[in-house]
Design a protein around this motif. Structure first.
Motif, PDB file in Angstrom:
ATOM      1  N   ASN A 106     -65.517 -72.318 -71.713  1.00 17.75           N
ATOM      2  CA  ASN A 106     -66.493 -72.487 -70.639  1.00 17.75           C
ATOM      3  C   ASN A 106     -65.862 -72.500 -69.255  1.00 17.75           C
ATOM      4  O   ASN A 106     -66.549 -72.653 -68.257  1.00 17.75           O
ATOM      5  CB  ASN A 106     -67.308 -73.770 -70.842  1.00 17.75           C
ATOM      6  CG  ASN A 106     -66.447 -75.016 -70.770  1.00 17.75           C
ATOM      7  OD1 ASN A 106     -65.382 -75.070 -71.374  1.00 17.75           O
ATOM      8  ND2 ASN A 106     -66.902 -76.020 -70.044  1.00 17.75           N
ATOM      9  N   GLN A 107     -64.524 -72.322 -69.182  1.00 14.56           N
ATOM     10  CA  GLN A 107     -63.847 -72.283 -67.895  1.00 14.56           C
ATOM     11  C   GLN A 107     -63.066 -70.995 -67.659  1.00 14.56           C
ATOM     12  O   GLN A 107     -62.514 -70.804 -66.584  1.00 14.56           O
ATOM     13  CB  GLN A 107     -62.883 -73.483 -67.777  1.00 14.56           C
ATOM     14  CG  GLN A 107     -63.555 -74.828 -67.846  1.00 14.56           C
ATOM     15  CD  GLN A 107     -62.569 -75.981 -67.792  1.00 14.56           C
ATOM     16  OE1 GLN A 107     -61.411 -75.817 -67.412  1.00 14.56           O
ATOM     17  NE2 GLN A 107     -63.016 -77.167 -68.181  1.00 14.56           N
ATOM     18  N   SER A 108     -63.023 -70.126 -68.652  1.00 21.06           N
ATOM     19  CA  SER A 108     -62.098 -68.990 -68.568  1.00 21.06           C
ATOM     20  C   SER A 108     -62.710 -67.708 -68.036  1.00 21.06           C
ATOM     21  O   SER A 108     -61.983 -66.762 -67.744  1.00 21.06           O
ATOM     22  CB  SER A 108     -61.498 -68.711 -69.959  1.00 21.06           C
ATOM     23  OG  SER A 108     -62.509 -68.251 -70.846  1.00 21.06           O
ATOM     24  N   ALA A 109     -64.015 -67.642 -67.916  1.00 21.57           N
ATOM     25  CA  ALA A 109     -64.657 -66.370 -67.588  1.00 21.57           C
ATOM     26  C   ALA A 109     -64.194 -65.811 -66.246  1.00 21.57           C
ATOM     27  O   ALA A 109     -64.053 -66.549 -65.266  1.00 21.57           O
ATOM     28  CB  ALA A 109     -66.175 -66.521 -67.581  1.00 21.57           C
ATOM     29  N   THR A 110     -63.978 -64.517 -66.215  1.00 18.02           N
ATOM     30  CA  THR A 110     -63.668 -63.849 -64.956  1.00 18.02           C
ATOM     31  C   THR A 110     -64.843 -63.965 -63.996  1.00 18.02           C
ATOM     32  O   THR A 110     -64.661 -64.210 -62.803  1.00 18.02           O
ATOM     33  CB  THR A 110     -63.341 -62.373 -65.210  1.00 18.02           C
ATOM     34  OG1 THR A 110     -62.170 -62.301 -66.036  1.00 18.02           O
ATOM     35  CG2 THR A 110     -63.099 -61.617 -63.909  1.00 18.02           C
ATOM     36  N   PHE A 111     -66.046 -63.806 -64.508  1.00 21.73           N
ATOM     37  CA  PHE A 111     -67.250 -63.877 -63.678  1.00 21.73           C
ATOM     38  C   PHE A 111     -68.239 -64.820 -64.361  1.00 21.73           C
ATOM     39  O   PHE A 111     -68.614 -64.591 -65.509  1.00 21.73           O
ATOM     40  CB  PHE A 111     -67.860 -62.485 -63.526  1.00 21.73           C
ATOM     41  CG  PHE A 111     -68.785 -62.322 -62.348  1.00 21.73           C
ATOM     42  CD1 PHE A 111     -70.018 -62.956 -62.300  1.00 21.73           C
ATOM     43  CD2 PHE A 111     -68.434 -61.511 -61.282  1.00 21.73           C
ATOM     44  CE1 PHE A 111     -70.865 -62.792 -61.220  1.00 21.73           C
ATOM     45  CE2 PHE A 111     -69.268 -61.338 -60.191  1.00 21.73           C
ATOM     46  CZ  PHE A 111     -70.487 -61.987 -60.155  1.00 21.73           C
ATOM     47  N   LYS A 142     -56.859 -66.239 -77.735  1.00 18.44           N
ATOM     48  CA  LYS A 142     -57.669 -67.367 -77.291  1.00 18.44           C
ATOM     49  C   LYS A 142     -58.995 -66.863 -76.700  1.00 18.44           C
ATOM     50  O   LYS A 142     -59.091 -65.720 -76.258  1.00 18.44           O
ATOM     51  CB  LYS A 142     -56.919 -68.164 -76.218  1.00 18.44           C
ATOM     52  CG  LYS A 142     -55.608 -68.783 -76.686  1.00 18.44           C
ATOM     53  CD  LYS A 142     -55.848 -69.917 -77.666  1.00 18.44           C
ATOM     54  CE  LYS A 142     -54.566 -70.688 -77.958  1.00 18.44           C
ATOM     55  NZ  LYS A 142     -53.542 -69.895 -78.632  1.00 18.44           N
ATOM     56  N   PRO A 143     -60.032 -67.716 -76.678  1.00 19.00           N
ATOM     57  CA  PRO A 143     -61.274 -67.339 -75.998  1.00 19.00           C
ATOM     58  C   PRO A 143     -60.987 -66.994 -74.541  1.00 19.00           C
ATOM     59  O   PRO A 143     -60.281 -67.723 -73.850  1.00 19.00           O
ATOM     60  CB  PRO A 143     -62.138 -68.601 -76.110  1.00 19.00           C
ATOM     61  CG  PRO A 143     -61.603 -69.325 -77.294  1.00 19.00           C
ATOM     62  CD  PRO A 143     -60.129 -69.054 -77.300  1.00 19.00           C
ATOM     63  N   ALA A 144     -61.522 -65.876 -74.091  1.00 13.49           N
ATOM     64  CA  ALA A 144     -61.268 -65.423 -72.719  1.00 13.49           C
ATOM     65  C   ALA A 144     -62.408 -64.503 -72.293  1.00 13.49           C
ATOM     66  O   ALA A 144     -62.336 -63.283 -72.466  1.00 13.49           O
ATOM     67  CB  ALA A 144     -59.924 -64.703 -72.628  1.00 13.49           C
ATOM     68  N   SER A 145     -63.454 -65.095 -71.755  1.00 12.57           N
ATOM     69  CA  SER A 145     -64.654 -64.323 -71.423  1.00 12.57           C
ATOM     70  C   SER A 145     -64.436 -63.459 -70.182  1.00 12.57           C
ATOM     71  O   SER A 145     -63.796 -63.880 -69.218  1.00 12.57           O
ATOM     72  CB  SER A 145     -65.831 -65.269 -71.172  1.00 12.57           C
ATOM     73  OG  SER A 145     -66.195 -65.950 -72.346  1.00 12.57           O
ATOM     74  N   ALA A 146     -65.017 -62.276 -70.220  1.00 11.49           N
ATOM     75  CA  ALA A 146     -65.063 -61.436 -69.028  1.00 11.49           C
ATOM     76  C   ALA A 146     -66.269 -61.796 -68.172  1.00 11.49           C
ATOM     77  O   ALA A 146     -66.201 -61.746 -66.938  1.00 11.49           O
ATOM     78  CB  ALA A 146     -65.121 -59.963 -69.422  1.00 11.49           C
ATOM     79  N   PHE A 147     -67.369 -62.170 -68.832  1.00 11.74           N
ATOM     80  CA  PHE A 147     -68.590 -62.521 -68.094  1.00 11.74           C
ATOM     81  C   PHE A 147     -69.322 -63.613 -68.867  1.00 11.74           C
ATOM     82  O   PHE A 147     -69.469 -63.534 -70.083  1.00 11.74           O
ATOM     83  CB  PHE A 147     -69.500 -61.306 -67.927  1.00 11.74           C
ATOM     84  CG  PHE A 147     -70.416 -61.374 -66.737  1.00 11.74           C
ATOM     85  CD1 PHE A 147     -70.215 -60.557 -65.632  1.00 11.74           C
ATOM     86  CD2 PHE A 147     -71.490 -62.260 -66.711  1.00 11.74           C
ATOM     87  CE1 PHE A 147     -71.057 -60.629 -64.525  1.00 11.74           C
ATOM     88  CE2 PHE A 147     -72.334 -62.339 -65.619  1.00 11.74           C
ATOM     89  CZ  PHE A 147     -72.118 -61.522 -64.512  1.00 11.74           C
ATOM     90  N   GLN A 148     -69.800 -64.613 -68.143  1.00 13.46           N
ATOM     91  CA  GLN A 148     -70.560 -65.707 -68.736  1.00 13.46           C
ATOM     92  C   GLN A 148     -71.913 -65.802 -68.056  1.00 13.46           C
ATOM     93  O   GLN A 148     -72.000 -66.010 -66.849  1.00 13.46           O
ATOM     94  CB  GLN A 148     -69.794 -67.023 -68.581  1.00 13.46           C
ATOM     95  CG  GLN A 148     -70.530 -68.247 -69.112  1.00 13.46           C
ATOM     96  CD  GLN A 148     -69.684 -69.495 -68.991  1.00 13.46           C
ATOM     97  OE1 GLN A 148     -68.619 -69.607 -69.595  1.00 13.46           O
ATOM     98  NE2 GLN A 148     -70.150 -70.460 -68.200  1.00 13.46           N
TER      99      GLN A 148
END
Length: 333
Positions: A106-111, A142-148
């Motif tokens: 919940n803190q990793s998203a690029t956007f 690891k979890p690593a979102s591009a967009f949330q």
């Protein structure tokens, strides 16, 4: 990790986006504002976040942020009190917003988007965190979102989303993806969004997992009355390693592939109940009129649903499933 993420994200929604759901954008025919972002200094701002920060709180005027070609290495967030933004690049091949953060989903998203009434076109969103992991058994991924996305009335056209795990956090609200590109290996479209993916290309890059299969979706519908679900209409699935169409993140998970072209990377079973083995009756996974070498149903899980024509219409017709109030037509081009 995801249970704690859900509670943390819900708290964030209360604090960051509680005002956004009351916002109404002015009609698209009214005067709107345009902001230009250009790394070379030829616009008002050189970063996307600077442009977003310049939008006034409780914004109600459609604001176009035009992003000139370039790789914008920054982490971007739109708070809930800044709705009515249209983000436009030149193309997803030359206009890129990227960052490299991972581990805490919940803190990793690029956007990260908390504001409703948002539209993006011709931009690539990328999280580079896992690019530096050692390829092998995938244990270091690891979890690593591009967009949330955590809000309602959001659309994307000709956009790209690239990461490895949790690429697109399609968490909450009604969303429309048209002709987009989505790449990843593990649960790379996940959450409980109420979303239609129209004519999108889904690329499963599961070679990073060392031969183990990955999962396109981890959809989190949690009750029979929950409106959530992912509908893939006329999409294509390609890749370089085995992939499940989805696994059940919640007990009422709902995913439909309609008239999709499925390559041979789709595993024969198609779907995984994950932690809901023995409770598959509440899961709605379905394929309808799909084509390609990945459509062989002879080894599909026996609990996959067969939907009636009316059930399919209720899910695949955007005006019924996500656009009941006409919000898509109200968004400017």
């Amino acid at each position: 990790m995801r249970c704690s993420f859900l509670s943390t994200l819900l708290l964030a929604l209360l604090s960051l986006s509680k005002s956004s759901f009351s916002q109404v954008c002015e009609d698209q025919t009214q005067d709107s504002k345009t902001i230009v972002v250009d790394q070379s200094g030829q616009g008002q701002f050189t970063t996307v976040q600077q442009a977003i920060d310049s939008v006034p709180a409780e914004n109600s005027i459609w604001t176009h942020i035009l992003v000139k070609p370039g790789i914008y290495k920054e982490k971007v967030m739109i708070p809930g009190n800044k709705p009515c933004i249209v983000l436009v690049g030149n193309s997803a091949s030359d206009t890129v917003i990227e960052w490299g953060d991972g581990g805490i989903v919940n803190q990793s998203a690029t956007f990260t988007l908390y504001a409703e009434n948002f539209k993006a076109r011709n931009i690539l969103f990328k999280n580079t965190y896992n690019e530096m992991t050692q390829r092998g058994d995938g244990s270091s991924i690891k979890p690593a979102s591009a967009f949330q996305i955590t809000t309602d009335k959001v659309s994307f056209y000709q956009c790209g989303f690239i990461s490895v795990q949790d690429t697109l956090t399609d968490f909450q609200g009604r969303h429309y993806f048209d002709s987009c590109y989505i790449e990843g290996a593990v649960d790379f479209i996940w959450g409980n969004g109420q979303s239609i993916y129209k004519g999108c290309k889904i690329n499963a890059t599961t070679d990073i997992l060392g031969g183990s299969p990955g999962y396109i979706t981890a959809q989190g519908r949690d009750s029979a009355t929950d409106n959530g679900g992912y509908i893939f209409d006329q999409c294509s699935v390609v890749g370089n390693g085995p992939i499940y169409l989805g696994r059940a993140y919640r007990q009422y998970s709902r995913v439909v592939f309609n008239k999709a072209d499925l390559s041979n990377v789709v595993v024969p079973e198609g779907w995984d109940p994950w932690k809901y083995a023995g409770q598959e009756g509440t899961i709605t996974y379905a394929e309808n009129q799909c084509t390609g070498p990945g459509v062989d149903m002879s080894k599909r899980v026996e609990w996959e649903k067969t939907l009636s024509d009316e059930e399919l219409r209720q899910l695949t017709d955007a005006n019924i499933f996500i656009n009941q109030d006409g919000w898509l037509q109200k968004q400017p081009f």
